[in-house]
Design a protein around this motif. Structure first.
Motif, PDB file in Angstrom:
ATOM      1  N   THR A  93      -3.054   7.340   7.249  1.00 23.55           N
ATOM      2  CA  THR A  93      -3.283   6.207   8.140  1.00 23.55           C
ATOM      3  C   THR A  93      -4.180   5.175   7.477  1.00 23.55           C
ATOM      4  OG1 THR A  93      -3.039   7.644  10.066  1.00 23.55           O
ATOM      5  CG2 THR A  93      -4.126   5.519  10.423  1.00 23.55           C
ATOM      6  N   ASN A  94      -5.257   5.630   6.837  1.00 18.85           N
ATOM      7  CA  ASN A  94      -6.153   4.706   6.136  1.00 18.85           C
ATOM      8  C   ASN A  94      -5.423   3.957   5.027  1.00 18.85           C
ATOM      9  OD1 ASN A  94      -8.369   5.303   7.721  1.00 18.85           O
ATOM     10  ND2 ASN A  94      -9.140   6.872   6.340  1.00 18.85           N
ATOM     11  N   GLN A  95      -4.550   4.658   4.288  1.00 15.48           N
ATOM     12  CA  GLN A  95      -3.772   4.003   3.236  1.00 15.48           C
ATOM     13  C   GLN A  95      -2.847   2.946   3.818  1.00 15.48           C
ATOM     14  OE1 GLN A  95      -1.844   7.295   1.273  1.00 15.48           O
ATOM     15  NE2 GLN A  95      -3.618   7.741  -0.024  1.00 15.48           N
ATOM     16  N   ILE A  97      -3.234   1.307   6.624  1.00 12.34           N
ATOM     17  CA  ILE A  97      -4.052   0.188   7.104  1.00 12.34           C
ATOM     18  C   ILE A  97      -4.463  -0.694   5.937  1.00 12.34           C
ATOM     19  CG2 ILE A  97      -6.304  -0.405   8.093  1.00 12.34           C
ATOM     20  CD1 ILE A  97      -5.942   2.064   9.936  1.00 12.34           C
ATOM     21  N   GLN A  98      -4.922  -0.084   4.853  1.00 10.09           N
ATOM     22  CA  GLN A  98      -5.346  -0.860   3.685  1.00 10.09           C
ATOM     23  C   GLN A  98      -4.181  -1.648   3.093  1.00 10.09           C
ATOM     24  OE1 GLN A  98      -8.442  -1.511   2.545  1.00 10.09           O
ATOM     25  NE2 GLN A  98      -9.011  -0.418   4.414  1.00 10.09           N
ATOM     26  N   GLN A  99      -3.008  -1.041   3.036  1.00 10.07           N
ATOM     27  CA  GLN A  99      -1.841  -1.742   2.510  1.00 10.07           C
ATOM     28  C   GLN A  99      -1.517  -2.954   3.371  1.00 10.07           C
ATOM     29  OE1 GLN A  99       1.242   1.211   2.407  1.00 10.07           O
ATOM     30  NE2 GLN A  99       0.441   2.203   0.559  1.00 10.07           N
ATOM     31  N   ASN A 100      -1.589  -2.790   4.685  1.00 12.62           N
ATOM     32  CA  ASN A 100      -1.273  -3.888   5.583  1.00 12.62           C
ATOM     33  C   ASN A 100      -2.365  -4.944   5.604  1.00 12.62           C
ATOM     34  OD1 ASN A 100       1.363  -3.329   6.729  1.00 12.62           O
ATOM     35  ND2 ASN A 100       0.415  -1.486   7.511  1.00 12.62           N
ATOM     36  N   LEU A 101      -3.610  -4.560   5.418  1.00 10.88           N
ATOM     37  CA  LEU A 101      -4.694  -5.542   5.340  1.00 10.88           C
ATOM     38  C   LEU A 101      -4.578  -6.374   4.075  1.00 10.88           C
ATOM     39  CD1 LEU A 101      -7.816  -3.550   6.606  1.00 10.88           C
ATOM     40  CD2 LEU A 101      -6.597  -5.388   7.781  1.00 10.88           C
ATOM     41  N   ASN A 102      -4.134  -5.747   2.991  1.00 10.16           N
ATOM     42  CA  ASN A 102      -3.998  -6.446   1.715  1.00 10.16           C
ATOM     43  C   ASN A 102      -2.699  -7.240   1.632  1.00 10.16           C
ATOM     44  OD1 ASN A 102      -6.447  -5.432   0.804  1.00 10.16           O
ATOM     45  ND2 ASN A 102      -5.509  -3.608  -0.065  1.00 10.16           N
ATOM     46  N   GLN A 105      -2.385 -11.322   1.496  1.00  4.27           N
ATOM     47  CA  GLN A 105      -3.584 -11.978   0.997  1.00  4.27           C
ATOM     48  C   GLN A 105      -3.277 -12.540  -0.386  1.00  4.27           C
ATOM     49  OE1 GLN A 105      -7.255  -9.978   1.260  1.00  4.27           O
ATOM     50  NE2 GLN A 105      -7.053  -9.534   3.426  1.00  4.27           N
TER      51      GLN A 105
END
Length: 109
Positions: A93-95, A97-102, A105
């Motif tokens: 889940t953290n991975q 989230i990080q992929q979608n946050l990045n 950009q």
């Protein structure tokens, strides 16, 4: 002298109180997860922690008096297996989230 029998026994009153604490903890948990204001979120987190502490104290009182029957102890292997599964899910889940946050950009270059 005429003594009246209480309508609710101590055990019933404390059990009702414990059930209310559990409900309150669920409500505060929902409030924490849905708060977008940091100050409000912190307030609900503090209320949740206070409620969980009181719930634990109430449970301990009930356990001392034999008023709360717990389930049988879980096998350590099963607990370890479940913890590993939850940790793996959390990591995935953290991975995500990080992929979608990045995503989207600007890249430096």
């Amino acid at each position: 002298m005429n003594q009246q029998t209480p309508v609710l026994q101590d055990q019933d009153i404390v059990y009702t109180f414990l059930a209310d604490l559990k409900r309150t903890a669920r409500e505060y948990t929902t409030a924490v997860t849905e708060s977008n204001c940091p100050a409000v979120r912190q307030m609900f987190e503090q209320l949740l922690q206070s409620t969980l502490k009181l719930q634990d104290q109430t449970y301990q009182l009930m356990a001392q008096h034999g008023w709360y029957n717990t389930s049988s102890p879980a096998v350590n292997q099963e607990i370890t297996k479940q913890m590993q599964t939850y940790q793996q899910t959390q990591m995935q889940t953290n991975q995500l989230i990080q992929q979608n946050l990045n995503f989207g950009q600007p890249t430096s270059g």
